[in-house]
Design a protein around this motif. Structure first.
Motif, PDB file in Angstrom:
ATOM      1  N   ARG A 214       0.812  -1.213   0.000  1.00  0.00           N
ATOM      2  CA  ARG A 214       0.000   0.000   0.000  1.00  0.00           C
ATOM      3  C   ARG A 214       0.849   1.269   0.000  1.00  0.00           C
ATOM      4  NH1 ARG A 214      -3.495  -1.280   5.157  1.00  0.00           N
ATOM      5  NH2 ARG A 214      -1.536  -2.344   5.690  1.00  0.00           N
ATOM      6  N   MET A 215       2.134   1.134   0.256  1.00  0.00           N
ATOM      7  CA  MET A 215       3.042   2.277   0.226  1.00  0.00           C
ATOM      8  C   MET A 215       3.591   2.535  -1.178  1.00  0.00           C
ATOM      9  SD  MET A 215       3.545   3.985   2.996  1.00  0.00           S
ATOM     10  CE  MET A 215       3.335   3.878   4.770  1.00  0.00           C
ATOM     11  N   TRP A 216       3.203   1.700  -2.150  1.00  0.00           N
ATOM     12  CA  TRP A 216       3.786   1.790  -3.479  1.00  0.00           C
ATOM     13  C   TRP A 216       2.725   2.123  -4.519  1.00  0.00           C
ATOM     14  CZ3 TRP A 216       9.073   1.179  -4.227  1.00  0.00           C
ATOM     15  CH2 TRP A 216       9.777   0.849  -3.058  1.00  0.00           C
ATOM     16  N   ASP A 217       3.120   2.900  -5.495  1.00  0.00           N
ATOM     17  CA  ASP A 217       2.233   3.312  -6.571  1.00  0.00           C
ATOM     18  C   ASP A 217       1.875   2.122  -7.456  1.00  0.00           C
ATOM     19  OD1 ASP A 217       0.931   5.591  -7.902  1.00  0.00           O
ATOM     20  OD2 ASP A 217       2.262   5.107  -9.561  1.00  0.00           O
ATOM     21  N   VAL A 218       0.951   2.333  -8.389  1.00  0.00           N
ATOM     22  CA  VAL A 218       0.494   1.249  -9.258  1.00  0.00           C
ATOM     23  C   VAL A 218       1.600   0.721 -10.163  1.00  0.00           C
ATOM     24  CG1 VAL A 218      -1.929   1.958  -9.252  1.00  0.00           C
ATOM     25  CG2 VAL A 218      -0.349   2.949 -10.933  1.00  0.00           C
ATOM     26  N   ASP A 219       2.683   1.501 -10.366  1.00  0.00           N
ATOM     27  CA  ASP A 219       3.785   0.994 -11.192  1.00  0.00           C
ATOM     28  C   ASP A 219       4.677   0.020 -10.427  1.00  0.00           C
ATOM     29  OD1 ASP A 219       5.305   2.598  -9.513  1.00  0.00           O
ATOM     30  OD2 ASP A 219       6.061   3.899 -11.101  1.00  0.00           O
TER      31      ASP A 219
ATOM     32  N   LEU B 292       7.081   0.443  -8.586  1.00  0.00           N
ATOM     33  CA  LEU B 292       8.485   0.834  -8.540  1.00  0.00           C
ATOM     34  C   LEU B 292       8.722   2.071  -7.686  1.00  0.00           C
ATOM     35  CD1 LEU B 292       9.596   0.407 -12.270  1.00  0.00           C
ATOM     36  CD2 LEU B 292      10.345  -0.975 -10.320  1.00  0.00           C
ATOM     37  N   HIS B 293       7.670   2.874  -7.468  1.00  0.00           N
ATOM     38  CA  HIS B 293       7.840   4.151  -6.792  1.00  0.00           C
ATOM     39  C   HIS B 293       6.858   4.294  -5.633  1.00  0.00           C
ATOM     40  CE1 HIS B 293       9.293   4.881 -10.989  1.00  0.00           C
ATOM     41  NE2 HIS B 293      10.332   5.268 -10.283  1.00  0.00           N
ATOM     42  N   LEU B 294       7.293   5.001  -4.614  1.00  0.00           N
ATOM     43  CA  LEU B 294       6.478   5.192  -3.417  1.00  0.00           C
ATOM     44  C   LEU B 294       5.303   6.135  -3.675  1.00  0.00           C
ATOM     45  CD1 LEU B 294       9.318   5.676  -0.789  1.00  0.00           C
ATOM     46  CD2 LEU B 294       7.785   3.703  -0.945  1.00  0.00           C
ATOM     47  N   THR B 295       4.253   5.955  -2.889  1.00  0.00           N
ATOM     48  CA  THR B 295       3.128   6.888  -2.882  1.00  0.00           C
ATOM     49  C   THR B 295       3.521   8.156  -2.132  1.00  0.00           C
ATOM     50  OG1 THR B 295       2.311   5.990  -0.805  1.00  0.00           O
ATOM     51  CG2 THR B 295       1.471   4.974  -2.843  1.00  0.00           C
ATOM     52  N   ALA B 296       2.611   9.118  -2.093  1.00  0.00           N
ATOM     53  CA  ALA B 296       2.845  10.348  -1.337  1.00  0.00           C
ATOM     54  C   ALA B 296       3.128  10.034   0.124  1.00  0.00           C
ATOM     55  CB  ALA B 296       1.641  11.282  -1.467  1.00  0.00           C
ATOM     56  N   GLU B 297       2.398   9.096   0.696  1.00  0.00           N
ATOM     57  CA  GLU B 297       2.626   8.737   2.096  1.00  0.00           C
ATOM     58  C   GLU B 297       3.993   8.101   2.288  1.00  0.00           C
ATOM     59  OE1 GLU B 297       2.032   7.917   6.249  1.00  0.00           O
ATOM     60  OE2 GLU B 297       1.438   9.470   4.819  1.00  0.00           O
ATOM     61  N   GLY B 298       4.424   7.290   1.334  1.00  0.00           N
ATOM     62  CA  GLY B 298       5.757   6.714   1.418  1.00  0.00           C
ATOM     63  C   GLY B 298       6.832   7.785   1.399  1.00  0.00           C
ATOM     64  N   HIS B 299       6.686   8.752   0.506  1.00  0.00           N
ATOM     65  CA  HIS B 299       7.654   9.850   0.431  1.00  0.00           C
ATOM     66  C   HIS B 299       7.646  10.675   1.721  1.00  0.00           C
ATOM     67  CE1 HIS B 299       9.312   9.686  -3.636  1.00  0.00           C
ATOM     68  NE2 HIS B 299       8.127   9.268  -4.050  1.00  0.00           N
ATOM     69  N   ARG B 300       6.475  10.893   2.279  1.00  0.00           N
ATOM     70  CA  ARG B 300       6.400  11.646   3.538  1.00  0.00           C
ATOM     71  C   ARG B 300       7.198  10.949   4.628  1.00  0.00           C
ATOM     72  NH1 ARG B 300       4.461  11.842   8.323  1.00  0.00           N
ATOM     73  NH2 ARG B 300       3.547   9.760   8.195  1.00  0.00           N
ATOM     74  N   ARG B 301       7.087   9.637   4.676  1.00  0.00           N
ATOM     75  CA  ARG B 301       7.808   8.882   5.703  1.00  0.00           C
ATOM     76  C   ARG B 301       9.315   8.901   5.468  1.00  0.00           C
ATOM     77  NH1 ARG B 301       4.550   4.466   8.657  1.00  0.00           N
ATOM     78  NH2 ARG B 301       2.388   5.079   8.313  1.00  0.00           N
ATOM     79  N   VAL B 302       9.724   8.861   4.217  1.00  0.00           N
ATOM     80  CA  VAL B 302      11.159   8.947   3.930  1.00  0.00           C
ATOM     81  C   VAL B 302      11.701  10.301   4.383  1.00  0.00           C
ATOM     82  CG1 VAL B 302      12.902   8.983   2.111  1.00  0.00           C
ATOM     83  CG2 VAL B 302      11.059   7.299   2.031  1.00  0.00           C
ATOM     84  N   ALA B 303      10.977  11.379   4.095  1.00  0.00           N
ATOM     85  CA  ALA B 303      11.415  12.704   4.535  1.00  0.00           C
ATOM     86  C   ALA B 303      11.560  12.749   6.046  1.00  0.00           C
ATOM     87  CB  ALA B 303      10.416  13.765   4.057  1.00  0.00           C
ATOM     88  N   GLU B 304      10.609  12.168   6.746  1.00  0.00           N
ATOM     89  CA  GLU B 304      10.673  12.130   8.211  1.00  0.00           C
ATOM     90  C   GLU B 304      11.870  11.316   8.682  1.00  0.00           C
ATOM     91  OE1 GLU B 304       9.703  12.916  12.134  1.00  0.00           O
ATOM     92  OE2 GLU B 304       8.797  13.801  10.345  1.00  0.00           O
ATOM     93  N   ALA B 305      12.155  10.206   7.995  1.00  0.00           N
ATOM     94  CA  ALA B 305      13.295   9.365   8.370  1.00  0.00           C
ATOM     95  C   ALA B 305      14.615  10.107   8.206  1.00  0.00           C
ATOM     96  CB  ALA B 305      13.293   8.092   7.518  1.00  0.00           C
ATOM     97  N   VAL B 306      14.771  10.834   7.101  1.00  0.00           N
ATOM     98  CA  VAL B 306      16.005  11.599   6.878  1.00  0.00           C
ATOM     99  C   VAL B 306      16.121  12.710   7.916  1.00  0.00           C
ATOM    100  CG1 VAL B 306      17.318  12.989   5.245  1.00  0.00           C
ATOM    101  CG2 VAL B 306      15.946  11.076   4.411  1.00  0.00           C
ATOM    102  N   TRP B 307      15.012  13.386   8.164  1.00  0.00           N
ATOM    103  CA  TRP B 307      14.970  14.469   9.155  1.00  0.00           C
ATOM    104  C   TRP B 307      15.460  13.975  10.518  1.00  0.00           C
ATOM    105  CZ3 TRP B 307      13.841  19.616   8.892  1.00  0.00           C
ATOM    106  CH2 TRP B 307      13.436  20.274  10.061  1.00  0.00           C
ATOM    107  N   GLN B 308      14.938  12.845  10.949  1.00  0.00           N
ATOM    108  CA  GLN B 308      15.326  12.315  12.252  1.00  0.00           C
ATOM    109  C   GLN B 308      16.775  11.833  12.256  1.00  0.00           C
ATOM    110  OE1 GLN B 308      12.494   9.488  13.849  1.00  0.00           O
ATOM    111  NE2 GLN B 308      10.747  10.702  13.159  1.00  0.00           N
ATOM    112  N   THR B 309      17.220  11.249  11.154  1.00  0.00           N
ATOM    113  CA  THR B 309      18.598  10.774  11.072  1.00  0.00           C
ATOM    114  C   THR B 309      19.588  11.929  11.182  1.00  0.00           C
ATOM    115  OG1 THR B 309      17.925   8.889   9.714  1.00  0.00           O
ATOM    116  CG2 THR B 309      20.252   9.498   9.641  1.00  0.00           C
ATOM    117  N   LEU B 310      19.183  13.098  10.721  1.00  0.00           N
ATOM    118  CA  LEU B 310      20.023  14.291  10.822  1.00  0.00           C
ATOM    119  C   LEU B 310      20.011  14.897  12.221  1.00  0.00           C
ATOM    120  CD1 LEU B 310      19.206  15.934   7.393  1.00  0.00           C
ATOM    121  CD2 LEU B 310      21.481  15.234   8.163  1.00  0.00           C
ATOM    122  N   GLY B 311      19.290  14.275  13.134  1.00  0.00           N
ATOM    123  CA  GLY B 311      19.279  14.726  14.517  1.00  0.00           C
ATOM    124  C   GLY B 311      18.248  15.770  14.835  1.00  0.00           C
ATOM    125  N   LEU B 312      17.228  15.895  13.981  1.00  0.00           N
ATOM    126  CA  LEU B 312      16.198  16.907  14.184  1.00  0.00           C
ATOM    127  C   LEU B 312      14.968  16.297  14.846  1.00  0.00           C
ATOM    128  CD1 LEU B 312      16.783  18.584  10.750  1.00  0.00           C
ATOM    129  CD2 LEU B 312      17.465  19.479  12.968  1.00  0.00           C
TER     130      LEU B 312
END
Length: 278
Positions: free
Chosen positions: A167-172, A174-194
């Motif tokens: 459910r995190m992946w688009d119909v192709d 191969l690529h994440l949905t909007a929610e998947g991308h949101r979670r990746v952004a949050e993961a990078v943000w937290q990894t940077l110590g924010l």
């Protein structure tokens, strides 16, 4: 890693994952996790600058040749590098060459920025994933080695079961949905110590199993609309990124999307995130 560090510039390097497919905006462009991350940086750092050099379909050799020198010359605070997965999808993949090129990229980028961020990318559960998993895990092990040697951070998306959820992946597929991308952004943000906004690893609610006919119809639609064109491009040596320029080729002050995309950017005061529940 500095807790609650302040960053003033960010350059994203990579392929379709970093370009933002399939996080589609109303104007037909793609947003994606890197744009979301830049928006959050800009909200806390006036004048924050952002460039996204990623282009869909690029192999690691193309990333090293076309994007890495440009990113290094920009000397930003943060550089994210994700590459090599398109290579692992090819039937004839020289993993030794992939590792060598990835090492070349890291050796060039790490000294040019304040913080280099690498990733163990997510993978959608399914038969294709099982075929390429050994190559992916070889690539990710090398990413860990490079990070340790060069002081880079690693965002481990691969170890998060929720990002393997279909459910995190688009119909192709191969690529994440909007929610998947949101979670990746949050993961990078937290990894940077924010400071965390939420738990990007949180599981989705239990899904109602789809009917057999619905699943088969989806498989046929995927094969016709996405798999067949992908195979044809492989056979003809073409790529979806051929002739395409980066969407943000210069390191310039971040500007939010225009009126046609109002409400699509996830700044610090955005409302509840859309959830991938279907």
């Amino acid at each position: 890693m500095e807790m609650n560090a302040s960053y003033t510039s960010f350059v994203a390097v990579g392929d379709s994952f970093t370009e933002g497919m399939s996080d589609l905006l109303p104007d037909g462009s793609y947003r994606g996790w890197a744009d979301l991350l830049a928006a959050r940086f800009a909200a806390r750092s006036p004048g924050f600058r952002y460039a996204n050099l990623a282009v869909r379909g690029k192999l690691i050799g193309q990333i090293v040749e076309e994007q890495v020198p440009v990113a290094a010359a920009m000397t930003p605070d943060v550089v994210t590098l994700v590459g090599g997965l398109n290579d692992t999808l090819r039937p004839k993949c020289d993993m030794g060459r992939v590792r060598g090129l990835l090492e070349e990229a890291v050796e060039r980028l790490a000294p040019s920025c304040r913080q280099l961020v690498l990733m163990r990318s997510p993978g959608r559960d399914g038969p294709v994933m099982e075929r390429v998993r050994p190559r992916m895990e070889e690539l990710f092990s090398f990413v860990d080695e490079l990070a340790e040697r060069h002081g880079a951070l690693v965002v481990d998306l691969y170890a998060a079961p929720v990002l393997g959820d279909q459910r995190m992946w688009d119909v192709d597929r191969l690529h994440l949905t909007a929610e998947g991308h949101r979670r990746v952004a949050e993961a990078v943000w937290q990894t940077l110590g924010l400071a965390a906004r939420d738990d990007w690893r949180a599981e989705l609610p239990s899904a109602v199993p789809a009917r057999w006919l619905t699943r088969r119809s989806g498989d046929l639609r995927f094969a016709r609309q996405h798999l067949a064109p992908w195979v044809m491009r492989r056979l003809t040596g073409r790529s979806t990124g051929d002739g395409r320029l980066p969407k943000r080729p210069e390191l310039l002050p971040y500007e939010p999307p225009g009126p046609g995309t109002a409400g699509q950017d996830a700044g610090p005061d955005a409302g509840p995130a859309r959830r991938a529940l279907s």
